[in-house]
Design an enzyme around this catalytic site. Sequence first.
Site, short mmCIF file in Angstrom:
data_model
loop_
_atom_site.label_atom_id
_atom_site.label_comp_id
_atom_site.label_asym_id
_atom_site.label_seq_id
_atom_site.Cartn_x
_atom_site.Cartn_y
_atom_site.Cartn_z
N ASN A 33 83.27 -9.44 -5.22
CA ASN A 33 83.29 -8.56 -6.37
C ASN A 33 84.44 -8.81 -7.35
O ASN A 33 84.22 -9.20 -8.50
CB ASN A 33 83.30 -7.12 -5.82
CG ASN A 33 83.14 -6.07 -6.85
OD1 ASN A 33 83.62 -6.19 -7.95
ND2 ASN A 33 82.47 -4.98 -6.50
N TRP A 34 85.70 -8.60 -6.91
CA TRP A 34 86.77 -8.72 -7.92
C TRP A 34 87.05 -10.17 -8.26
O TRP A 34 87.48 -10.48 -9.37
CB TRP A 34 88.00 -7.88 -7.59
CG TRP A 34 88.96 -8.29 -6.52
CD1 TRP A 34 88.70 -8.95 -5.36
CD2 TRP A 34 90.38 -8.01 -6.51
NE1 TRP A 34 89.84 -9.08 -4.62
CE2 TRP A 34 90.90 -8.52 -5.30
CE3 TRP A 34 91.26 -7.37 -7.39
CZ2 TRP A 34 92.26 -8.41 -4.95
CZ3 TRP A 34 92.60 -7.26 -7.04
CH2 TRP A 34 93.09 -7.78 -5.85
N ASP A 35 86.77 -11.08 -7.34
CA ASP A 35 86.89 -12.51 -7.68
C ASP A 35 86.01 -12.83 -8.88
O ASP A 35 86.42 -13.52 -9.82
CB ASP A 35 86.45 -13.40 -6.51
CG ASP A 35 87.33 -13.25 -5.27
OD1 ASP A 35 87.32 -12.15 -4.69
OD2 ASP A 35 88.00 -14.22 -4.89
N GLN A 100 85.30 -3.09 -3.77
CA GLN A 100 86.56 -3.78 -4.05
C GLN A 100 87.09 -3.30 -5.40
O GLN A 100 86.37 -2.64 -6.15
CB GLN A 100 86.32 -5.30 -4.11
CG GLN A 100 86.84 -6.04 -2.89
CD GLN A 100 86.84 -7.54 -3.04
OE1 GLN A 100 86.15 -8.10 -3.86
NE2 GLN A 100 87.63 -8.21 -2.20
N ASP A 164 94.10 -7.24 2.02
CA ASP A 164 93.61 -6.86 3.35
C ASP A 164 94.65 -6.47 4.41
O ASP A 164 94.55 -5.45 5.04
CB ASP A 164 92.77 -8.01 3.92
CG ASP A 164 91.81 -8.56 2.89
OD1 ASP A 164 91.55 -7.88 1.88
OD2 ASP A 164 91.30 -9.68 3.10
N ARG A 197 96.75 -16.23 8.12
CA ARG A 197 95.66 -15.25 8.04
C ARG A 197 96.05 -13.92 8.71
O ARG A 197 97.03 -13.86 9.45
CB ARG A 197 94.42 -15.82 8.77
CG ARG A 197 93.82 -17.06 8.12
CD ARG A 197 93.14 -16.76 6.82
NE ARG A 197 92.10 -15.75 6.95
CZ ARG A 197 91.46 -15.19 5.91
NH1 ARG A 197 91.74 -15.55 4.67
NH2 ARG A 197 90.55 -14.25 6.10
N GLU A 394 94.74 -20.79 -3.04
CA GLU A 394 94.39 -19.37 -2.97
C GLU A 394 95.60 -18.51 -3.34
O GLU A 394 95.49 -17.52 -4.05
CB GLU A 394 93.90 -19.04 -1.55
CG GLU A 394 93.38 -17.63 -1.37
CD GLU A 394 92.79 -17.41 0.02
OE1 GLU A 394 92.90 -18.32 0.89
OE2 GLU A 394 92.23 -16.33 0.26
C1 9WN Z 1 87.57 -10.09 2.83
C2 9WN Z 1 87.68 -13.63 -1.54
C3 9WN Z 1 88.41 -12.49 -0.84
C4 9WN Z 1 89.31 -11.71 -1.82
C5 9WN Z 1 90.26 -10.76 -1.11
C6 9WN Z 1 91.00 -11.53 -0.03
C7 9WN Z 1 90.00 -12.18 0.94
C8 9WN Z 1 88.19 -11.44 2.48
C9 9WN Z 1 88.59 -12.17 3.75
O1 9WN Z 1 89.16 -13.06 0.22
O2 9WN Z 1 89.31 -11.17 1.62
O3 9WN Z 1 87.08 -9.49 1.66
O4 9WN Z 1 87.67 -12.44 4.53
O5 9WN Z 1 89.77 -12.47 3.96
O6 9WN Z 1 91.89 -10.70 0.64
O7 9WN Z 1 91.16 -10.20 -2.02
O8 9WN Z 1 88.52 -10.98 -2.71
O9 9WN Z 1 88.58 -14.43 -2.25
#
Ligand code: 9WN
Length: 420
Positions: A33-35, A100, A164, A197, A394
């Site tokens: 979503n926010w990506d 998100q 997260d 992670r 990232e």
């Molecule tokens: C869970 C995609 C997403 C970002 C989040 C980031 C990470 C996912 C994960 O990756 O989250 O949604 O599996 O780690 O924390 O901000 O939207 O880039």
Amino acid sequence: MTKHLDEAYRILAANDRGGYTVPTDRLYPFQWNWDSAFVAMGFSTYDVDRAYRELERLIEGQWADGMIPHIIFHQPSDTYFPGPDVWRTSHTIPTSGITQPPVFGMALRAVHEAAEKAGTDGATARTLALLRAALKWHRWWYTARDPEGTGLVALLHPWESGSDNSPAWDLALAQVPTTTDTPVVRKDTGHVDASMRPRDEDYRRFIHLVDAYASCGWDPVKQWEKAPFKVAEVQTTAILLKTGEDLEYLARTLELESEAEELAGYNARTRNALLGQWRSSLSRFVSRDLISGQDIDAPTQAGFLPLLGLDLDPNMSTAAAAEMKLWSEGMKVPFPTTKPSISVWEPKRYWRGPAWAVINWLLIDGLIRNGQPDMAQSLRASTIGAIESEGFAEYFDPTTGEGCGGLGFSWTAAAYLWMA
Ligand code: 9WN
């Protein structure tokens, strides 16, 4: 610079899966979503049609109640956990069951303005359709996630924050059991180093929450009653406010007066509520754990995000900028997502310390809005510098500038296109 711009275009093209962009290959093989909102703003700098498309594909996953989920599983992939079988949302296009941060409205305004500038055919109708979807989602936030009308919206899962494993969640998440009905079969640590992670224990709690909400049939009222994690959060609320301002602007531009008034009402309520979360002793804003009733005063980037949506009294903005400067001292690439001097700070572990280009983007906008152009400019320069020397990672280790996590990352490419 041209070389890096070309690389940014190449990354967005490589991550295109048919009108939507995956954050990066394999590690994140779906639409987030926010990506996608950040990516749409990146596209708006050179391809308005593609920018609209990104947002249009995202709302294909919108739920009947207005929520836009955090992941849309347009096509199957076995390189990510948790997939649709874990979410069990029974939506026509499979989606996750949480949301998100709503950067969407900010993106919609940027895309609309780019279309106006370019004189793109059919732009008004496309903006209008997306504005209607954004309004539905906005109303969802204010009903499902602020049923008492406080003006602050709550998150029921750390994944909803987009940050997260932030130390902001440590106390609240510790109350969530590590037991799960679903086997936790992580895939992320097969793509990137586990030391970058979230920990296994975090994942067990994340999945415990998914199981708990799936057993509520994803009904927002039942979830609100049963939620083992419920945080009225300042970063998401600040983004909601900025999006609310941008949607209000679009509604007025498109002569939707009653919708504009409705949005103005939400914005005023949230402005006051956010201001109430300022803590002068800390020179930043704090979230609230709605289960314990306590302030969350862990020092993270979220405490400065309200600058994005508020026009602070100069004493407050100067104090916030001075505090941000303190956190940035000795950092090769600010802004650290956790204050470097605290014991839980980890400069390479995801949201527990690293610098993220999209967070810097939001902070830069907030600093400019609040009369801090020098700091905004230095943050912009260091973000661009980190990308040019380390690539489109990232995120970045703020102490060394090293690119970490996934590579060829879409939102880092979008941030570069926006800032360079
Ligand atoms: C869970 C995609 C997403 C970002 C989040 C980031 C990470 C996912 C994960 O990756 O989250 O949604 O599996 O780690 O924390 O901000 O939207 O880039």
